[in-house]
Scaffold this active site. Structure first.
Site: not given
Lengths: 333, 333
Positions: A56, A218
């Protein structure tokens, strides 16, 4: 799989080696590269620790630095760091004033942070926790505790970080983080999947003309999958959800984070922001601060999110404070 | 075409509207949004103007700001700005000390900057030009004038910008830019194409397991297309070409720009940088400054480039100078 990789199993550790090479302002505790900490802890200051899965960037570790965070437990791709790692980071950043655990609402992270907190108390380190849950799409109003933490945690980092840098006590830093949390909402939309290196293929399929509103970082399912609409219509739909939860009066001020998920060009974020600005103008709301770019990504996923913090007189100067991390710099001039 | 767009023909102008909304430090001259200039010109300072096609954010306009550039002519996607636009930007940024035109080596840009320069001279504005040509892959040694300008122009902006901010005269700012140019080399590799909004489909085809070494930032053909290699081997191959042209002695210092072309995750840039650091260690060369991220993109193209500036005692402090633009911030601490 079109990625620049060596052995996929080494993805996280080689990434960390590159980061430590590039940025001497950060280092690691307990001889474990995944225990990522500032090289310059401030004596007497409340420490702030975050943590979460890799994939991320710049979230999570990228916000360790001056006026923001002090440490970060680094997990595998989309995996929680271990409780031991979070404990070691907590011990390193404790400078006698206690430690705030500030992270996103995911089961594994909660379990491991809770365990680290219990172990830290045995070492006489006072801890407190605030769990970010800004993602409007993950559950209805009244069940906010089920919501995922996504890009909007940036505002919690910034507000709590500035409060800690001002040498506020732990209870006060926690209160500030809680307040920023109550006043932050995020909506996201995805156009394509990402590829977890060790898996080597797209995490889900989506049609060439489809978008998924509310998808998690995700690839968690969103609210609806539909035909890709014009940019302005996408922003309108996302902001409808945020406006429904943030009650603005004319003259109110907000901070905005226009976040690219990885594969969406910066040009498009500005086109989207143009529309957001028009909507705020219509409501008489002033965008006092805005950041555009990649803040919480899903590697190469195309898509973006809008996070809005409803400012007040206490939060505004904290958000305005100068910040300097290897991944995020904010001059106030 | 998976893009967040309204009418593709409005791509550049809506992007600019978003930018002006977000960043009050910049504005536009002559009532033309494509004549992008600083809102705070410095009296008596040499002005620096760049320009080029859109689709490369933060290049080119993103480097207009404190200690860097003063204005930028903004073209359509992958198209040169007009000579009239470049003239208007030049007139706006002139503060009595003349204007340096600093841009990349593309036929249309050269033609339009030359025309703007001639017209500016008629208005008694002194101009000079330096044309970036850092892309090693575009021609052989001895024919550097045929090389394209790519991400490495960042170092020319930074060095010349710091020299101008120190109130050096035009000839001196030009000399600094020339010196940074002589000492900067870039190599790039692409994994996927980008999509020009008004065309709506990929600009070229490339196999799922292929990479193209030396591809230009508009998809110009590279040196070779081959099977995607491990990250370390890709860096080794790229750096072989740069090392062949930069003659390092042990103890020399460099500045490095690890630039993502748009679709490549930041995680991968750090994995690639890890290898670059190892190679520099082997040569006893110190990486004094490094920036990683997206600096010169091709919208959603996957790939990256490495730019290296061979520092000397004059260039180092100029590269180290603090910089603050809406798109690029550099604290020196």
């Amino acid at each position: 799989m079109k990625k620049f990789l060596n052995n996929p199993e080494d993805f996280v550790d080689e990434m960390l080696e590159g980061i430590y090479r590039a940025h001497p302002e950060v280092t690691y505790a307990n001889d474990d590269k995944r225990c990522y900490v500032t090289a310059n802890p401030v004596p007497g200051k409340v420490g702030i620790v975050t943590g979460g899965g890799s994939g991320h960037l710049p979230t999570f570790l990228g916000f360790v630095g001056k006026n923001m965070l002090d440490g970060c437990g680094v997990g595998g791709v989309f995996q929680s760091p271990s409780s031991d790692q979070l404990l070691e980071v907590t011990k390193y950043v404790d400078q006698g004033a206690g430690v705030l655990h500030l992270y996103g609402n995911y089961t594994g992270d909660i379990m491991n942070f809770d365990m680290a907190s219990e172990l830290a108390e045995l070492d006489d380190i006072e801890t407190a926790a605030v769990v970010g849950n800004d993602d409007v799409a993950s559950s209805v109003v009244g069940e906010e505790h089920k919501r995922r933490g996504v890009a909007g945690i940036f505002f919690l980092y910034k507000a709590a970080g500035a409060a800690a840098a001002a040498m506020k006590p732990l209870a006060e830093v926690k209160r500030i983080a809680e307040k920023a949390k109550e006043r932050t909402r995020t909506m996201g939309v995805a156009l394509s999947a990402c590829i977890v290196p060790e898996i080597g293929k797209a995490s889900f399929q989506i049609g060439e003309d489809e978008m998924e509103i509310g998808m998690g970082i995700h690839g968690e399912p969103g609210i609806s999958r539909k035909k890709l609409a014009p940019a302005d219509a996408v922003v309108d739909e996302m902001m409808d959800r945020i406006f429904a939860e943030q009650n603005y009066a004319k003259g109110d001020e907000v901070a905005v984070l226009m976040n690219g998920l990885g594969g969406t060009p910066l040009e498009e974020l500005y086109i989207l922001y143009r529309r957001l600005g028009q909507l705020m103008d219509e409501k008489g709301v002033k965008i006092r601060h805005v950041w555009l770019g990649e803040f919480a990504t899903s590697m190469e996923m195309a898509g973006f999110s809008i996070s809005v913090l409803h400012l007040d007189d206490e939060l505004e100067p904290l958000i305005a404070a100068e910040t300097n991390t290897p991944f995020f710099k904010h001059f106030s001039n």
